[in-house]
Design an enzyme around this catalytic site. Structure first.
Site, mmCIF file in Angstrom:
data_model
loop_
_atom_site.group_PDB
_atom_site.id
_atom_site.type_symbol
_atom_site.label_atom_id
_atom_site.label_comp_id
_atom_site.label_asym_id
_atom_site.label_seq_id
_atom_site.Cartn_x
_atom_site.Cartn_y
_atom_site.Cartn_z
ATOM 1 C CG HIS A 140 10.149 31.705 44.661
ATOM 2 N ND1 HIS A 140 8.852 32.060 44.942
ATOM 3 C CD2 HIS A 140 10.913 32.447 45.492
ATOM 4 C CE1 HIS A 140 8.832 32.996 45.880
ATOM 5 N NE2 HIS A 140 10.078 33.243 46.234
ATOM 6 C CG ASP A 170 6.043 30.407 43.947
ATOM 7 O OD1 ASP A 170 6.996 29.601 43.950
ATOM 8 O OD2 ASP A 170 6.115 31.564 44.414
ATOM 9 C CB SER A 243 9.553 33.994 49.400
ATOM 10 O OG SER A 243 9.572 35.140 48.591
ATOM 11 N N GLY A 299 -6.274 24.750 26.009
ATOM 12 C CA GLY A 299 -5.626 24.764 24.700
ATOM 13 C C GLY A 299 -5.995 25.950 23.835
ATOM 14 C CB ILE A 302 -7.531 34.028 26.358
ATOM 15 C CG1 ILE A 302 -6.588 33.863 27.554
ATOM 16 C CG2 ILE A 302 -8.298 32.754 26.086
ATOM 17 C CD1 ILE A 302 -7.289 33.573 28.856
#
Length: 493
Positions: A140, A170, A243, A299, A302
C-alpha cells in the site's frame, strides 16, 4: 484524627510547597538518601536496570539499512466541470432565464461530469535486504505510484523500480541501482514469544529513522479483509509513515514488516500489526523470480463457530471453520466438501478459527494437496483437496448476527414456487415469509431461503417440524440471502 503516611519523595514535595525546604536542602537530602541506601536496595535497582534491553547498539548497526520511501502519483476523480457553479450567482435557480446567460460564458461541456487527474504524494518506510539494492516494504506504500524515491540515512537518494507488489499480503519489493549497501538480518517468527521486546524503525509523519519500542502482544491475529496474513500484534508506537518499516527482535533480526494500526483517530492507540517476515520472504522470492505472487484457492465461504453453532453441530467446543457455501467447480467442490462441514485440521494442524483456515490456504502453493480434517453430521472425516489458484477472490468470510433468545423457532415457511426456483437457481429450500422470536433476533429475515438445518438439506415443512422437535438447545440454519449463504445460529431453549 486521620494519619497520613508520606513516601519520602512526597514528603519533600509537601515541605517545598510549605516553604520549609530550599534548593540547597533538596540537594543535601538527595545526597543523604544516596549515602543511606542499603546495599540490597542498590543491588536490586542495578539488577532491574541491567534487565532492561538496550537497543542503542542494534539501532546503530541496522538503522542505516532502514530507508525512507516517498512516492508521487496521480488518481482520477470524477467531478463536475468548474466554472458553471463558480460563475452562477449564489442562490440562482438553474431554471431561471439568467442561468443560460451565465452558462454561455463557460464554453462547451460546462456542468458535465468529467474525469480529472489529481496529483498524490505519500511517504513510507522500507528496509534493504541485499547489498545490491533489494528493498522490502508494504504494497500500500507504493500503490498507484508513478515515481518512487528511496532516501538513505546518508542523505543519498535513488529512483526505485517496483519489481512487484502483492495486495493480498501487502508486501512489495523494490530495487535501486546501488552496490555495497547496508542490510538487515532476517529472522523468523517460529520462536518469537508473546511478551518479547521488539523495536520498530521508520519514518512516522516523515520523521526519518525514528525508533519506537514495545512488546509482542499476540501472534497469528486475523484482521478483517486480510485473510492471508497471520499478523503479529504489538504495542510498538506505529504511525503513518512507519508502514513498510522493519520490526526487530532483541537479537537485531527483522521478524516483521510494520503494516497496520487499529485506531479511531488515525494515529497510534496502542495496537499495531506487522506482517511476519517468514511470509514476506516467501512472497518476495516469488516476486523476484516471476514478478508476481500467487496464492492457493479453496473456493468456499466460511464463518467462525460460536458456542451456539458448536451445540447445534454437536461439537465438544467452539472451534474450526464452518463452511457455509461452496463455489461450483472449485477445488472444494471437486473434493466433496459440503455446506455444514466444519474444518478442524489442515495437514494435522488444528484450525481454531476461520481465520486460521484462511491463512493456511493463502500461504499454500497453487496445486498443493492438503488433507482436511472435517466434522460432518457428528463424525470426523478426512478429505484430500488439490488447491487451485486465486485471481481476485479466494476464500471469503461470512458473518452472522449471533443474538439469540429462548422460545420456539419463529419461522413462517412455504415451498418455493417453480418460477422462484428457476429465477434463484435453488433446487430445494423453503422461503421464509415471516420471522419472530429467536429466529428474528438471530438475524433471519423475511425473504431469506432456508436451505438446511445443522447441515441437513430441507425439502418440506414437515421435515423441518420433525427436525426441530428433536433439537433440545440450538439449531444452525443455513440460509440464502441474495447470492450469499450463511449459517445462522438460533437458540431454541
Amino acid at each position: 484524627m486521620n494519619t497520613q503516611i508520606f513516601a519520602p519523595r512526597r514528603l519533600v514535595a509537601v515541605l517545598i510547597a510549605a516553604g520549609f525546604l530550599t534548593s540547597a536542602d533538596i540537594g543535601a537530602i538527595a545526597f543523604a538518601h544516596a549515602e543511606t541506601a542499603t546495599p540490597m536496595a542498590t543491588a536490586q535497582a542495578a539488577s532491574l536496570t541491567s534487565n532492561l534491553p538496550d537497543f542503542s547498539a542494534l539501532t546503530d548497526r541496522y538503522g542505516p539499512a532502514v530507508v525512507n520511501i516517498s512516492i508521487t502519483g496521480v488518481r482520477k476523480t470524477s467531478n463536475e466541470r468548474l466554472g458553471n457553479r463558480q460563475m452562477l450567482p449564489p442562490g440562482m435557480d438553474p431554471n431561471d432565464p439568467l442561468y443560460q446567460f451565465f452558462r454561455q460564458f463557460q464554453g462547451p461541456g460546462a456542468g458535465e461530469q468529467q474525469e480529472r487527474e489529481m496529483p498524490t504524494h505519500a511517504m513510507g518506510s522500507g528496509f534493504i535486504i541485499s547489498p545490491n539494492g533489494i528493498i522490502l516494504t508494504n504494497a500500500h506504500v507504493v500503490d498507484h505510484a508513478s515515481e518512487v524515491t528511496v532516501k538513505l540515512t546518508d542523505r543519498r537518494e535513488f529512483r526505485a523500480k517496483v519489481l512487484g507488489s502483492d495486495p493480498k499480503t501487502d508486501v512489495a519489493v523494490l530495487k535501486i541501482d546501488a552496490k555495497n549497501l547496508p542490510t538487515v538480518t532476517l529472522g523468523n517468527t517460529r520462536d518469537l514469544k508473546v511478551g518479547a521486546w521488539v523495536l520498530a524503525i521508520g519514518s512516522p509523519f516523515g520523521f526519518e529513522n525514528s525508533v519506537t519500542v514495545g512488546v509482542v502482544s499476540a501472534k497469528g491475529r486475523s484482521l478483517p479483509n486480510d485473510g492471508f496474513v497471520p499478523f503479529l500484534q504489538t504495542d510498538v508506537a506505529v504511525n503513518p509513515g512507519n508502514s513498510g518499516g522493519p520490526l526487530f527482535n532483541t537479537r537485531g533480526e527483522v521478524i516483521g514488516i510494520n503494516s497496520q494500526i487499529f485506531s479511531e483517530t488515525g494515529g497510534y492507540q496502542g495496537l499495531s500489526f506487522a506482517i511476519p517476515i517468514d511470509l514476506a520472504v516467501r512472497v518476495k522470492d516469488q516476486i523476484v523470480a516471476t514478478g508476481k505472487a500467487s496464492h492457493a484457492r479453496l473456493g468456499v465461504t466460511i464463518q467462525d463457530v460460536n458456542q451456539t453453532l458448536a451445540d447445534s453441530f454437536k461439537l465438544d467446543k467452539p472451534e474450526g471453520a464452518l463452511i457455509s457455501s461452496i463455489n461450483l467447480g472449485s477445488p472444494a467442490d471437486k473434493a466433496g466438501l459440503q455446506p455444514g462441514d466444519i474444518v478442524r485440521k489442515v495437514d494435522g494442524q488444528p484450525i481454531e478459527s476461520s481465520g486460521d483456515l484462511s491463512v493456511r490456504v493463502g500461504q499454500a502453493t497453487p496445486g498443493e494437496k492438503v488433507t482436511l480434517g472435517i466434522w460432518r453430521q457428528g463424525k470426523s472425516k478426512e478429505l484430500t483437496v488439490t488447491l487451485g489458484n486465486t485471481n481476485d477472490t479466494a476464500l471469503t468470510m461470512a458473518s452472522a448476527d449471533n443474538n439469540t433468545s429462548q422460545g420456539q423457532l419463529g419461522l413462517a415457511l412455504r415451498p418455493l414456487q417453480p418460477q422462484e426456483k428457476k429465477t434463484s437457481g435453488i433446487k430445494d429450500g423453503l422461503l421464509i415469509e415471516d420471522t419472530a422470536g429467536p429466529a428474528a433476533k438471530a438475524g433471519v429475515q423475511p425473504g431469506d431461503v432456508l436451505l438446511a438445518i445443522n447441515g441437513t438439506p430441507v425439502k418440506s415443512i414437515e421435515q423441518v417440524r420433525e427436525m426441530i422437535t428433536k433439537m433440545k438447545k440450538s439449531v444452525a440454519l443455513l440460509i440464502q440471502r441474495g447470492d450469499s449463504q450463511i449459517f445462522v445460529p438460533v437458540h431454541i431453549g
